[in-house]
Design a protein around this motif. Sequence first.
Motif, PDB file in Angstrom:
ATOM      1  N   LEU A 194      16.933 -24.178 -25.391  1.00 19.94           N
ATOM      2  CA  LEU A 194      17.213 -25.342 -24.553  1.00 19.94           C
ATOM      3  C   LEU A 194      16.039 -26.316 -24.523  1.00 19.94           C
ATOM      4  CD1 LEU A 194      19.109 -23.688 -21.567  1.00 19.94           C
ATOM      5  CD2 LEU A 194      20.056 -25.190 -23.341  1.00 19.94           C
ATOM      6  N   ALA A 195      14.808 -25.794 -24.572  1.00 13.65           N
ATOM      7  CA  ALA A 195      13.635 -26.666 -24.539  1.00 13.65           C
ATOM      8  C   ALA A 195      13.591 -27.595 -25.748  1.00 13.65           C
ATOM      9  CB  ALA A 195      12.362 -25.830 -24.470  1.00 13.65           C
ATOM     10  N   GLN A 196      14.204 -27.165 -26.848  1.00 13.55           N
ATOM     11  CA  GLN A 196      14.256 -28.003 -28.051  1.00 13.55           C
ATOM     12  C   GLN A 196      15.311 -29.099 -27.946  1.00 13.55           C
ATOM     13  OE1 GLN A 196      15.001 -25.170 -31.159  1.00 13.55           O
ATOM     14  NE2 GLN A 196      12.900 -24.386 -31.169  1.00 13.55           N
ATOM     15  N   PRO A 241      11.737 -32.406 -21.019  1.00 13.20           N
ATOM     16  CA  PRO A 241      10.893 -31.557 -20.161  1.00 13.20           C
ATOM     17  C   PRO A 241      11.294 -31.703 -18.691  1.00 13.20           C
ATOM     18  CG  PRO A 241       9.554 -32.703 -21.787  1.00 13.20           C
ATOM     19  CD  PRO A 241      10.944 -33.286 -21.895  1.00 13.20           C
ATOM     20  N   GLY A 242      11.355 -30.578 -18.001  1.00 16.37           N
ATOM     21  CA  GLY A 242      11.713 -30.582 -16.597  1.00 16.37           C
ATOM     22  C   GLY A 242      13.202 -30.603 -16.325  1.00 16.37           C
ATOM     23  N   VAL A 250      15.297 -14.545 -16.169  1.00 17.87           N
ATOM     24  CA  VAL A 250      15.952 -15.763 -16.647  1.00 17.87           C
ATOM     25  C   VAL A 250      15.218 -16.994 -16.120  1.00 17.87           C
ATOM     26  CG1 VAL A 250      18.086 -17.097 -16.682  1.00 17.87           C
ATOM     27  CG2 VAL A 250      18.185 -14.596 -16.833  1.00 17.87           C
ATOM     28  N   ALA A 251      15.024 -17.068 -14.812  1.00 18.14           N
ATOM     29  CA  ALA A 251      14.338 -18.216 -14.213  1.00 18.14           C
ATOM     30  C   ALA A 251      12.900 -18.319 -14.703  1.00 18.14           C
ATOM     31  CB  ALA A 251      14.377 -18.106 -12.689  1.00 18.14           C
ATOM     32  N   LYS A 252      12.220 -17.187 -14.829  1.00 18.19           N
ATOM     33  CA  LYS A 252      10.819 -17.192 -15.278  1.00 18.19           C
ATOM     34  C   LYS A 252      10.705 -17.769 -16.676  1.00 18.19           C
ATOM     35  CE  LYS A 252       6.437 -16.159 -14.943  1.00 18.19           C
ATOM     36  NZ  LYS A 252       6.006 -14.749 -14.952  1.00 18.19           N
ATOM     37  N   ALA A 278       9.105 -22.386 -20.251  1.00 16.83           N
ATOM     38  CA  ALA A 278       9.474 -23.313 -21.316  1.00 16.83           C
ATOM     39  C   ALA A 278       9.452 -24.769 -20.852  1.00 16.83           C
ATOM     40  CB  ALA A 278      10.859 -22.956 -21.858  1.00 16.83           C
ATOM     41  N   GLY A 279       9.039 -25.013 -19.609  1.00 21.07           N
ATOM     42  CA  GLY A 279       8.940 -26.374 -19.108  1.00 21.07           C
ATOM     43  C   GLY A 279      10.215 -26.927 -18.529  1.00 21.07           C
ATOM     44  N   LEU A 280      11.173 -26.048 -18.224  1.00 23.45           N
ATOM     45  CA  LEU A 280      12.441 -26.457 -17.637  1.00 23.45           C
ATOM     46  C   LEU A 280      12.471 -26.064 -16.159  1.00 23.45           C
ATOM     47  CD1 LEU A 280      14.686 -25.277 -20.602  1.00 23.45           C
ATOM     48  CD2 LEU A 280      13.945 -27.617 -20.120  1.00 23.45           C
TER      49      LEU A 280
END
Length: 322
Positions: free
Chosen positions: A82-84, A88-89, A100-102, A107-109
């Motif tokens: 997803l980060a790709q 960001p954010g 999952v949240a960690k 990954a900056g999300l």
Amino acid sequence: MTAPLGTRYRGLICDLDGVVYRGPLAVPHAVETLNRVELPVVFATNNASRPPEDVGKHLRELGVDGEAWSVVNSSQAAAAYLAQRLAPGARVCAVGGPGVAKALEEAGLTPVRVADLDATLVEAVVQGLGADVTWTELAAVGHLAEAGVPWVATNVDLTLPTPSGRAPGNGALVALVRTATSASPHVVGKPKAALFDLARERLGTDRPDTLVCGDLLGTDIEGANAAGLDSLFVLSGSSRLRDLVFAEPAARPTYVAGDLRGLLEPLLPLRDAVPRGRDIGDHAESLRSVVASAWAALDAGRAVSDDAALWDGIEQRLVPQQ
């Protein structure tokens, strides 16, 4: 080929559930073997419920020594995917255990709980395993997916080995959502190559120098083949000898052993001919010969018995009891 299997590679990607431990308990001989193998290890697990540092703490509590190992999980593969694709954010609904949240945060999300969805719009939803996942959370995944929000499943393992036997895995929960919707998730965990690529990046090894070890033919072994990697299938977890014999070519491993001790043995590839002079009483060689012979017969169109009791009996004779 007399060198121990573990000395022929520069890095090992090792599954956890059913290979190193079953729930809180170590698989017999696994920890001792890992402490003797002299090559870097990345433990790669489809189980996305715990953060890698919690898994690492569990491994150390079980007695895994040294510093030449790390842990990656399918939550990290989902977050990287997803980060790709997101800014960001970007806000992502996180369903599953704390891992999952960690992973999304790292990954900056921005992970968003289902309880906060009414006040927050999200750009994707990630579904991973969690012991406390609720009907409300599964329903939210379905609602988001049907509304067109990208749905990423960390993995689709139907079962998870535990000390009490098989338990429902994330794939069983994903199947519940799929049954109730018209949507299908993008899967990043095994048998997809993404998790193996992430693990190999950690190791810094080329494909020919990397070995995968796992207990599930349809995830660990099929995924290793998809990623272009050699693999060792061990009979300490969910898949059995009968499953191995009747595995489709895409899910056939390079080597087979009863457990991780195979890394310390001079195992031969399953596809090699039985060498002359080899001790036919050796369990490892007998196991390899049985599987290779069955594959040869099946590939030639000849009949092979699929009687479960027969194959259970063969497995009990050829695989040392744990």
